[in-house]
Design an enzyme around this catalytic site. Sequence first.
Site, PDB file in Angstrom:
ATOM      1  N   SER A 124      57.731 -50.323  47.701  1.00 48.76           N
ATOM      2  CA  SER A 124      56.978 -49.439  46.807  1.00 48.76           C
ATOM      3  C   SER A 124      56.844 -49.995  45.393  1.00 48.76           C
ATOM      4  O   SER A 124      57.765 -50.640  44.879  1.00 48.76           O
ATOM      5  CB  SER A 124      57.711 -48.098  46.731  1.00 48.76           C
ATOM      6  OG  SER A 124      57.246 -47.342  45.653  1.00 48.76           O
ATOM      7  N   GLU A 126      57.205 -48.265  42.956  1.00 46.32           N
ATOM      8  CA  GLU A 126      58.270 -47.609  42.179  1.00 46.32           C
ATOM      9  C   GLU A 126      59.378 -48.611  41.834  1.00 46.32           C
ATOM     10  O   GLU A 126      60.148 -48.390  40.902  1.00 46.32           O
ATOM     11  CB  GLU A 126      58.883 -46.460  42.979  1.00 46.32           C
ATOM     12  CG  GLU A 126      58.238 -45.116  42.760  1.00 46.32           C
ATOM     13  CD  GLU A 126      58.461 -44.535  41.377  1.00 46.32           C
ATOM     14  OE1 GLU A 126      59.622 -44.395  40.956  1.00 46.32           O
ATOM     15  OE2 GLU A 126      57.472 -44.230  40.709  1.00 46.32           O
ATOM     16  N   TYR A 148      65.255 -43.005  44.060  1.00 45.13           N
ATOM     17  CA  TYR A 148      64.312 -43.474  45.089  1.00 45.13           C
ATOM     18  C   TYR A 148      63.969 -44.945  44.850  1.00 45.13           C
ATOM     19  O   TYR A 148      64.004 -45.770  45.774  1.00 45.13           O
ATOM     20  CB  TYR A 148      63.048 -42.611  45.058  1.00 45.13           C
ATOM     21  CG  TYR A 148      61.906 -43.148  45.885  1.00 45.13           C
ATOM     22  CD1 TYR A 148      61.814 -42.890  47.246  1.00 45.13           C
ATOM     23  CD2 TYR A 148      60.897 -43.934  45.297  1.00 45.13           C
ATOM     24  CE1 TYR A 148      60.761 -43.389  48.005  1.00 45.13           C
ATOM     25  CE2 TYR A 148      59.842 -44.427  46.044  1.00 45.13           C
ATOM     26  CZ  TYR A 148      59.775 -44.160  47.397  1.00 45.13           C
ATOM     27  OH  TYR A 148      58.732 -44.663  48.138  1.00 45.13           O
TER      28      TYR A 148
HETATM   29  P1  NAP Z   1      55.738 -39.217  53.982  1.00 50.74           P
HETATM   30  O1  NAP Z   1      54.422 -38.588  54.248  1.00 50.74           O
HETATM   31  O2  NAP Z   1      56.738 -38.494  53.170  1.00 50.74           O
HETATM   32  O3  NAP Z   1      56.391 -39.527  55.429  1.00 50.74           O
HETATM   33  C1  NAP Z   1      57.751 -39.819  55.556  1.00 50.74           C
HETATM   34  C2  NAP Z   1      58.099 -39.882  57.027  1.00 50.74           C
HETATM   35  O4  NAP Z   1      59.495 -40.188  57.171  1.00 50.74           O
HETATM   36  C3  NAP Z   1      57.872 -38.561  57.802  1.00 50.74           C
HETATM   37  O5  NAP Z   1      57.343 -38.852  59.067  1.00 50.74           O
HETATM   38  C4  NAP Z   1      59.281 -38.028  57.956  1.00 50.74           C
HETATM   39  O6  NAP Z   1      59.452 -37.187  59.076  1.00 50.74           O
HETATM   40  C5  NAP Z   1      60.044 -39.318  58.171  1.00 50.74           C
HETATM   41  N1  NAP Z   1      61.486 -39.145  57.972  1.00 50.74           N
HETATM   42  C6  NAP Z   1      62.103 -38.550  56.918  1.00 50.74           C
HETATM   43  N2  NAP Z   1      63.435 -38.584  57.104  1.00 50.74           N
HETATM   44  C7  NAP Z   1      63.657 -39.197  58.290  1.00 50.74           C
HETATM   45  C8  NAP Z   1      64.828 -39.531  59.017  1.00 50.74           C
HETATM   46  N3  NAP Z   1      66.048 -39.227  58.578  1.00 50.74           N
HETATM   47  N4  NAP Z   1      64.680 -40.169  60.190  1.00 50.74           N
HETATM   48  C9  NAP Z   1      63.451 -40.477  60.674  1.00 50.74           C
HETATM   49  N5  NAP Z   1      62.314 -40.171  60.040  1.00 50.74           N
HETATM   50  C10 NAP Z   1      62.414 -39.550  58.854  1.00 50.74           C
HETATM   51  O7  NAP Z   1      55.557 -40.652  53.343  1.00 50.74           O
HETATM   52  P2  NAP Z   1      54.255 -41.603  53.278  1.00 50.74           P
HETATM   53  O8  NAP Z   1      53.497 -41.289  52.056  1.00 50.74           O
HETATM   54  O9  NAP Z   1      53.598 -41.609  54.588  1.00 50.74           O
HETATM   55  O10 NAP Z   1      54.941 -43.016  53.001  1.00 50.74           O
HETATM   56  C11 NAP Z   1      55.363 -43.847  54.077  1.00 50.74           C
HETATM   57  C12 NAP Z   1      56.386 -44.842  53.555  1.00 50.74           C
HETATM   58  O11 NAP Z   1      55.796 -45.634  52.525  1.00 50.74           O
HETATM   59  C13 NAP Z   1      57.634 -44.230  52.932  1.00 50.74           C
HETATM   60  O12 NAP Z   1      58.712 -45.084  53.207  1.00 50.74           O
HETATM   61  C14 NAP Z   1      57.335 -44.239  51.446  1.00 50.74           C
HETATM   62  O13 NAP Z   1      58.524 -44.238  50.699  1.00 50.74           O
HETATM   63  C15 NAP Z   1      56.555 -45.534  51.327  1.00 50.74           C
HETATM   64  N6  NAP Z   1      55.597 -45.632  50.241  1.00 50.74           N
HETATM   65  C16 NAP Z   1      54.656 -44.666  50.083  1.00 50.74           C
HETATM   66  C17 NAP Z   1      53.702 -44.800  49.086  1.00 50.74           C
HETATM   67  C18 NAP Z   1      52.639 -43.762  48.877  1.00 50.74           C
HETATM   68  O14 NAP Z   1      52.026 -43.764  47.797  1.00 50.74           O
HETATM   69  N7  NAP Z   1      52.363 -42.913  49.847  1.00 50.74           N
HETATM   70  C19 NAP Z   1      53.712 -45.935  48.259  1.00 50.74           C
HETATM   71  C20 NAP Z   1      54.684 -46.913  48.479  1.00 50.74           C
HETATM   72  C21 NAP Z   1      55.602 -46.770  49.485  1.00 50.74           C
HETATM   73  P3  NAP Z   1      59.321 -35.578  58.996  1.00 50.74           P
HETATM   74  O15 NAP Z   1      57.869 -35.279  59.224  1.00 50.74           O
HETATM   75  O16 NAP Z   1      60.220 -35.128  60.084  1.00 50.74           O
HETATM   76  O17 NAP Z   1      59.776 -35.169  57.620  1.00 50.74           O
HETATM   77  O1  G4F Z   2      52.627 -38.062  42.901  1.00 49.59           O
HETATM   78  P1  G4F Z   2      53.963 -38.417  42.388  1.00 49.59           P
HETATM   79  O2  G4F Z   2      55.078 -37.510  42.746  1.00 49.59           O
HETATM   80  O3  G4F Z   2      54.217 -39.905  42.870  1.00 49.59           O
HETATM   81  P2  G4F Z   2      55.205 -41.069  42.366  1.00 49.59           P
HETATM   82  O4  G4F Z   2      56.403 -40.537  41.693  1.00 49.59           O
HETATM   83  O5  G4F Z   2      54.372 -42.054  41.622  1.00 49.59           O
HETATM   84  O6  G4F Z   2      55.670 -41.681  43.770  1.00 49.59           O
HETATM   85  C1  G4F Z   2      54.744 -41.934  44.828  1.00 49.59           C
HETATM   86  O7  G4F Z   2      54.265 -43.244  44.716  1.00 49.59           O
HETATM   87  C2  G4F Z   2      55.253 -44.269  44.911  1.00 49.59           C
HETATM   88  C3  G4F Z   2      54.536 -45.604  44.749  1.00 49.59           C
HETATM   89  O8  G4F Z   2      54.501 -45.950  43.397  1.00 49.59           O
HETATM   90  C4  G4F Z   2      55.840 -44.112  46.298  1.00 49.59           C
HETATM   91  F1  G4F Z   2      56.737 -45.090  46.531  1.00 49.59           F
HETATM   92  C5  G4F Z   2      56.500 -42.764  46.415  1.00 49.59           C
HETATM   93  O9  G4F Z   2      57.002 -42.609  47.749  1.00 49.59           O
HETATM   94  C6  G4F Z   2      55.460 -41.701  46.155  1.00 49.59           C
HETATM   95  O10 G4F Z   2      54.520 -41.761  47.202  1.00 49.59           O
HETATM   96  O11 G4F Z   2      53.932 -38.515  40.794  1.00 49.59           O
HETATM   97  C7  G4F Z   2      52.992 -39.313  40.107  1.00 49.59           C
HETATM   98  C8  G4F Z   2      53.098 -39.085  38.609  1.00 49.59           C
HETATM   99  C9  G4F Z   2      54.522 -39.170  38.046  1.00 49.59           C
HETATM  100  O12 G4F Z   2      54.480 -39.905  36.858  1.00 49.59           O
HETATM  101  C10 G4F Z   2      54.907 -37.752  37.742  1.00 49.59           C
HETATM  102  O13 G4F Z   2      55.814 -37.593  36.663  1.00 49.59           O
HETATM  103  O14 G4F Z   2      52.667 -37.753  38.331  1.00 49.59           O
HETATM  104  C11 G4F Z   2      53.535 -37.192  37.360  1.00 49.59           C
HETATM  105  N1  G4F Z   2      53.449 -35.734  37.434  1.00 49.59           N
HETATM  106  C12 G4F Z   2      53.071 -34.913  36.424  1.00 49.59           C
HETATM  107  N2  G4F Z   2      53.146 -33.629  36.796  1.00 49.59           N
HETATM  108  C13 G4F Z   2      53.781 -34.979  38.490  1.00 49.59           C
HETATM  109  C14 G4F Z   2      53.596 -33.651  38.093  1.00 49.59           C
HETATM  110  N3  G4F Z   2      54.205 -35.312  39.735  1.00 49.59           N
HETATM  111  C15 G4F Z   2      54.428 -34.301  40.608  1.00 49.59           C
HETATM  112  N4  G4F Z   2      54.827 -34.624  41.854  1.00 49.59           N
HETATM  113  N5  G4F Z   2      54.277 -32.980  40.264  1.00 49.59           N
HETATM  114  C16 G4F Z   2      53.850 -32.601  39.012  1.00 49.59           C
HETATM  115  O15 G4F Z   2      53.712 -31.415  38.713  1.00 49.59           O
END
Ligand code: NAP
Ligand code: G4F
Length: 327
Positions: A124, A126, A148
């Site tokens: 990520s 992050e 995280y």
């Molecule tokens: P998400 O929608 O939160 O999906 C997370 C998945 O992990 C869900 O299927 C969840 O299952 C499963 N999970 C949680 N705890 C588990 C456990 N103990 N054992 C097995 N499965 C478990 O996340 P996403 O946005 O698709 O992201 C996918 C991956 O990419 C994650 O690793 C995230 O950290 C990473 N990532 C995401 C972003 C982004 O912007 N979306 C960016 C960079 C990296 P349940 O449905 O049962 O909760």
């Molecule tokens: O949507 P966010 O919660 O995503 P964040 O923290 O960037 O993390 C996501 O992206 C990562 C990749 O860079 C992934 F690895 C991670 O799993 C996840 O998918 O927040 C985005 C921004 C932050 O700066 C937060 O402080 O939005 C700001 N924000 C402002 N108000 C808020 C809010 N975020 C959330 N969730 N809720 C608010 O009310």
Amino acid sequence: MTKRALITGITGQDGSYLAELLLNKGYKVYGLRRRTSTPIMENIEHIKNEIEFIEGDLMDQGSLSHAVNVSQPDEVYNLAAQSFVGTSWDQPSLTGQLTGIGVTNMLEAVRLNKPDAKFYQASSSEMFGKVVETPQKETTPFYPRSPYGVAKVYGHWITVNYRESYNMFACSGILFNHESPRRGVEFVTRKVTDAVAKIKLGLQTELRMGNLDAKRDWGFAGDYVKAMWLMLQQDKPDDFVISTGETHTVQELVEIAFSYVGLNWQDYVVIDPKFVRPAEVDLLLGDCSKAKEKLGWKREVGFEQMIRMMVDHDLERLQKQAQAELV
Ligand code: NAP
Ligand code: G4F
């Protein structure tokens, strides 16, 4: 011969788009699913009959070995995690165990049961946290700002370590934020589009938000899962940044979503300290030149287009719900 893929996190946003992509390519798709009292199937309802589910949990080594043994995958996509940054301050140990050590558990399961499987780790942006250079690329040092982010740095380096120690085909995709109508409603984009739709339909009166100045490089999840697949089709395992190369503030996101439905955001948004994080990642902006050059990957959906798609989806969903309640 039919290729076999095992996806952890199949019920999540990325897992669902990746499963669709692989099914369309003719893969046999296995999904690791954890047992929950009420099944969480919304994202994969439409393809659930095409997926072979295996029950397991990233924190249970035996179940992961079983999953790899049963599926005998050519490719493993490790997407499961505690993925919400905000929750990682409330549950830091669980986040470390699951999002960090869970990666080792999965790598061990592959090493011991199907060492020639290609492995993708969901790293990520992050990890860049308090960024030391802009834009961020594969060589930018990490400075995580949340439990995280710290757990993801561990997951990233253990993947590199297994590649170097055991010669495994293990890749890390350093993906910047990517969103879609299947995004969890706690993440900022979906929180905003869901609220905008509710306000437009008279179901909500205000939107409580945290830091509006944070900047993110937001892309569309459907585009990003293609990059995951491409990484595992290369001759050599490597790590890649996947991003759009554009950054926007949270305020811009809010403005775009409200103005799309003809509303002024300032009439509805209230700043609530509850949503301000103990440590913030102020600016993310990725440089994905390496992925463009080596994978031939590029994003297709733009930022505004994606926000509009999400607002449309939430409006439609809520209208359908309201109609169903009338019947
Ligand atoms: P998400 O929608 O939160 O999906 C997370 C998945 O992990 C869900 O299927 C969840 O299952 C499963 N999970 C949680 N705890 C588990 C456990 N103990 N054992 C097995 N499965 C478990 O996340 P996403 O946005 O698709 O992201 C996918 C991956 O990419 C994650 O690793 C995230 O950290 C990473 N990532 C995401 C972003 C982004 O912007 N979306 C960016 C960079 C990296 P349940 O449905 O049962 O909760
Ligand atoms: O949507 P966010 O919660 O995503 P964040 O923290 O960037 O993390 C996501 O992206 C990562 C990749 O860079 C992934 F690895 C991670 O799993 C996840 O998918 O927040 C985005 C921004 C932050 O700066 C937060 O402080 O939005 C700001 N924000 C402002 N108000 C808020 C809010 N975020 C959330 N969730 N809720 C608010 O009310």
